[in-house]
Structures are given as C-alpha cells and as structure tokens.
Design a protein around this motif. Structure first.
Motif, PDB file in Angstrom:
ATOM      1  N   ILE A   8       0.886  -1.400  -0.170  1.00 41.92           N
ATOM      2  CA  ILE A   8      -0.005   0.107  -0.045  1.00 41.92           C
ATOM      3  C   ILE A   8       1.032   1.289  -0.092  1.00 41.92           C
ATOM      4  CG2 ILE A   8      -2.003   1.076   1.084  1.00 41.92           C
ATOM      5  CD1 ILE A   8      -2.546  -1.719   0.012  1.00 41.92           C
ATOM      6  N   ILE A   9       1.015   1.960  -1.126  1.00 45.53           N
ATOM      7  CA  ILE A   9       1.805   3.127  -1.530  1.00 45.53           C
ATOM      8  C   ILE A   9       0.930   4.365  -1.789  1.00 45.53           C
ATOM      9  CG2 ILE A   9       3.835   4.005  -2.614  1.00 45.53           C
ATOM     10  CD1 ILE A   9       4.298   0.614  -3.006  1.00 45.53           C
ATOM     11  N   SER A  10       1.150   5.441  -1.177  1.00 44.62           N
ATOM     12  CA  SER A  10       0.711   6.717  -1.328  1.00 44.62           C
ATOM     13  C   SER A  10       1.066   7.152  -2.720  1.00 44.62           C
ATOM     14  CB  SER A  10       0.679   7.774  -0.384  1.00 44.62           C
ATOM     15  OG  SER A  10       1.914   8.190  -0.342  1.00 44.62           O
ATOM     16  N   PRO A  11       0.358   7.873  -3.604  1.00 45.38           N
ATOM     17  CA  PRO A  11       0.763   8.466  -4.712  1.00 45.38           C
ATOM     18  C   PRO A  11       2.133   9.368  -4.320  1.00 45.38           C
ATOM     19  CG  PRO A  11      -1.414   8.559  -4.701  1.00 45.38           C
ATOM     20  CD  PRO A  11      -1.097   8.225  -3.376  1.00 45.38           C
ATOM     21  N   HIS A  12       2.194  10.057  -3.656  1.00 43.83           N
ATOM     22  CA  HIS A  12       3.267  10.763  -3.313  1.00 43.83           C
ATOM     23  C   HIS A  12       4.519   9.820  -3.133  1.00 43.83           C
ATOM     24  CE1 HIS A  12       5.704  14.200  -1.546  1.00 43.83           C
ATOM     25  NE2 HIS A  12       6.288  13.208  -0.606  1.00 43.83           N
ATOM     26  N   ASP A  13       4.412   8.901  -2.215  1.00 39.80           N
ATOM     27  CA  ASP A  13       5.539   7.988  -1.941  1.00 39.80           C
ATOM     28  C   ASP A  13       6.074   7.304  -3.316  1.00 39.80           C
ATOM     29  OD1 ASP A  13       7.126   7.645   0.090  1.00 39.80           O
ATOM     30  OD2 ASP A  13       6.013   5.730   0.904  1.00 39.80           O
ATOM     31  N   LEU A  14       4.912   7.012  -4.056  1.00 36.65           N
ATOM     32  CA  LEU A  14       5.326   6.287  -5.330  1.00 36.65           C
ATOM     33  C   LEU A  14       6.035   7.335  -6.327  1.00 36.65           C
ATOM     34  CD1 LEU A  14       4.846   3.784  -7.008  1.00 36.65           C
ATOM     35  CD2 LEU A  14       2.660   4.967  -8.124  1.00 36.65           C
TER      36      LEU A  14
ATOM     37  N   PRO B 185      11.684   7.709  -9.154  1.00 37.53           N
ATOM     38  CA  PRO B 185      12.876   8.475  -9.540  1.00 37.53           C
ATOM     39  C   PRO B 185      13.962   7.871 -10.028  1.00 37.53           C
ATOM     40  CG  PRO B 185      12.168   9.415  -7.492  1.00 37.53           C
ATOM     41  CD  PRO B 185      11.217   8.130  -7.782  1.00 37.53           C
ATOM     42  N   GLN B 186      14.375   6.688  -9.734  1.00 41.18           N
ATOM     43  CA  GLN B 186      15.555   5.877 -10.211  1.00 41.18           C
ATOM     44  C   GLN B 186      15.275   5.366 -11.501  1.00 41.18           C
ATOM     45  OE1 GLN B 186      14.116   5.120  -7.285  1.00 41.18           O
ATOM     46  NE2 GLN B 186      13.575   2.941  -7.050  1.00 41.18           N
TER      47      GLN B 186
END
Length: 93
Positions: A43-49, A55-56
C-alpha cells in the motif's frame, strides 16, 4: 547516479559502435523483499510512489537510456504490477 551509470556501463558500445548488451531495469516498481513476493500487496501513497520509488527508473530511462524493464512481482494498492496499465502504459512510457 547509480542507475544512470550502471545502464551506460552495461550498454557501452563495442568497436563497431553497437551496444555490448541491452540493459533492462528490474523490478518496476516498489519491489523490495523476496519473502512472499508473489502475494505481496504494498500500500503506497501516490506521493511516496512518485517521490521514493519512481525517480531511479526515470533516471535509468531518460538519462541512462535503458532498453526496457521487467515488472515486479508484487501488487501495488491491490493491482499486480505486471497488469497495472497506469504504470506500464503511462508512467514507464
């Protein structure tokens, strides 16, 4: 960065100017543990994603010139990565 330099090093041209091999980045995206890898649902927030996990990959493709990617085994927010149209047909392209 590491992603860019790794891709460039792998795709270094030979004497005729052809890449020695093509670099494919693994595991797109948000993959971390081998434990329970086929059933993991992160479960990942859009911001965290966008700020932590993607980025990498952007650097590997846009700056390094990576040839392709392999999707990750896990699901992200209930959607398996290998069938996530938004990531595979939108973000990664």
């Amino acid at each position: 960065t590491y992603a860019k330099e790794m891709v460039r090093g792998m795709q270094e041209p030979d004497a005729k100017g052809y890449p020695k091999m093509l670099a494919y980045v693994k595991h797109f995206t948000a993959y971390s543990l081998e434990y329970n890898r086929y059933r993991d649902n992160d479960i990942i927030s859009p911001h965290d994603l966008w700020e932590t996990y993607l980025p990498q990959y952007r650097i590997a493709f846009q700056e390094g010139g990576a040839a392709g990617a392999m999707c990750s085994y896990n699901a992200i927010n209930g959607q398996p990565s290998c069938s996530n149209g938004a990531l595979l047909n939108g973000v990664i392209r």
